[in-house]
Design a protein around this motif. Structure first.
Motif, mmCIF file in Angstrom:
data_model
loop_
_atom_site.group_PDB
_atom_site.id
_atom_site.type_symbol
_atom_site.label_atom_id
_atom_site.label_comp_id
_atom_site.label_asym_id
_atom_site.label_seq_id
_atom_site.Cartn_x
_atom_site.Cartn_y
_atom_site.Cartn_z
ATOM 1 N N ARG A 6 -71.304 23.405 34.960
ATOM 2 C CA ARG A 6 -71.189 22.945 36.382
ATOM 3 C C ARG A 6 -69.714 22.749 36.372
ATOM 4 O O ARG A 6 -69.232 21.613 35.849
ATOM 5 C CB ARG A 6 -72.280 22.048 36.888
ATOM 6 N N ASP A 13 -69.194 19.924 33.743
ATOM 7 C CA ASP A 13 -70.213 19.458 33.061
ATOM 8 C C ASP A 13 -71.015 20.272 32.248
ATOM 9 O O ASP A 13 -71.096 21.542 32.478
ATOM 10 C CB ASP A 13 -71.258 18.717 34.206
ATOM 11 N N LEU A 14 -71.074 19.828 30.925
ATOM 12 C CA LEU A 14 -71.624 21.027 30.049
ATOM 13 C C LEU A 14 -73.164 20.330 29.557
ATOM 14 O O LEU A 14 -73.243 19.238 29.163
ATOM 15 C CB LEU A 14 -70.692 21.090 28.831
ATOM 16 N N VAL A 15 -74.119 21.480 29.261
ATOM 17 C CA VAL A 15 -75.401 20.887 28.932
ATOM 18 C C VAL A 15 -75.526 21.345 27.364
ATOM 19 O O VAL A 15 -75.469 22.182 26.922
ATOM 20 C CB VAL A 15 -76.568 21.761 29.613
ATOM 21 N N SER A 37 -83.820 27.257 30.924
ATOM 22 C CA SER A 37 -82.746 26.539 30.963
ATOM 23 C C SER A 37 -81.944 26.927 29.748
ATOM 24 O O SER A 37 -82.528 26.940 28.577
ATOM 25 C CB SER A 37 -82.710 25.346 31.474
ATOM 26 N N HIS A 39 -78.754 25.955 27.139
ATOM 27 C CA HIS A 39 -77.723 24.969 26.668
ATOM 28 C C HIS A 39 -77.061 25.432 25.226
ATOM 29 O O HIS A 39 -77.498 26.272 24.682
ATOM 30 C CB HIS A 39 -78.643 23.533 26.491
ATOM 31 N N VAL A 74 -69.995 11.826 27.026
ATOM 32 C CA VAL A 74 -71.289 12.066 27.552
ATOM 33 C C VAL A 74 -71.840 11.087 28.895
ATOM 34 O O VAL A 74 -71.645 9.996 28.782
ATOM 35 C CB VAL A 74 -72.352 11.561 26.238
ATOM 36 N N ALA A 76 -74.670 11.732 30.799
ATOM 37 C CA ALA A 76 -76.312 11.731 30.910
ATOM 38 C C ALA A 76 -76.977 12.081 29.520
ATOM 39 O O ALA A 76 -76.422 12.952 28.829
ATOM 40 C CB ALA A 76 -76.742 12.816 32.076
ATOM 41 N N LYS A 83 -78.089 16.445 26.514
ATOM 42 C CA LYS A 83 -77.190 15.766 27.119
ATOM 43 C C LYS A 83 -76.401 16.586 27.939
ATOM 44 O O LYS A 83 -76.158 17.573 28.236
ATOM 45 C CB LYS A 83 -76.265 15.135 25.944
ATOM 46 N N THR A 84 -75.729 15.682 28.977
ATOM 47 C CA THR A 84 -74.706 16.081 29.811
ATOM 48 C C THR A 84 -73.456 15.749 29.514
ATOM 49 O O THR A 84 -73.295 14.424 29.481
ATOM 50 C CB THR A 84 -74.860 15.911 31.400
ATOM 51 N N ARG A 86 -69.187 15.643 30.448
ATOM 52 C CA ARG A 86 -68.114 15.823 31.342
ATOM 53 C C ARG A 86 -67.113 15.960 30.392
ATOM 54 O O ARG A 86 -66.601 15.066 29.778
ATOM 55 C CB ARG A 86 -67.989 14.617 32.217
#
Length: 104
Positions: A6, A13-15, A37, A39, A74, A76, A83-84, A86
């Motif tokens: 995103r 932001d990376l999953v 989803s 990742h 990290v 989230a 994890k998300t 940034r």
């Protein structure tokens, strides 16, 4: 790669799905969850105690994307495997670098 990255004004932001206590530190490409989803899979040697695995993930991503360690955090899922992360910087360039990294 929808949902994996995103873009924001100041970066992306990376999953990531993180597996701690691995035999090596590595990024293993893309994976799809049961819900569809997408990742990035990552493994680190660090244990998931006191943020050690998250710190190892941040260091691994910074090195792989050639960005300063201080620009990866990290944001989230600190105690979860999913994890998300940034990453601050040029959003378009970072998204392209992640795509190259994920597709090998």
């Amino acid at each position: 790669m929808a949902g994996l990255v995103r873009q924001h004004d100041d970066g992306i932001d990376l999953v990531v799905r993180l597996t701690p206590r691995s035999s090596s530190d590595a990024l293993e490409g893309l994976a799809e969850a049961a819900d569809g989803s997408v990742h990035l899979k990552a493994r680190v040697r660090a244990v998931p105690e006191k943020g050690a695995a998250n710190a190892a993930l941040e260091k691994l991503l910074a090195k792989a994307l050639a960005v300063p360690r201080s620009s990866v955090m990290v944001v989230a899922g600190g105690t979860s495997r999913l994890k998300t992360v940034r990453i601050t910087g040029d959003a378009a360039a970072l998204a392209l670098a992640v795509e190259r990294l994920a597709l090998g």
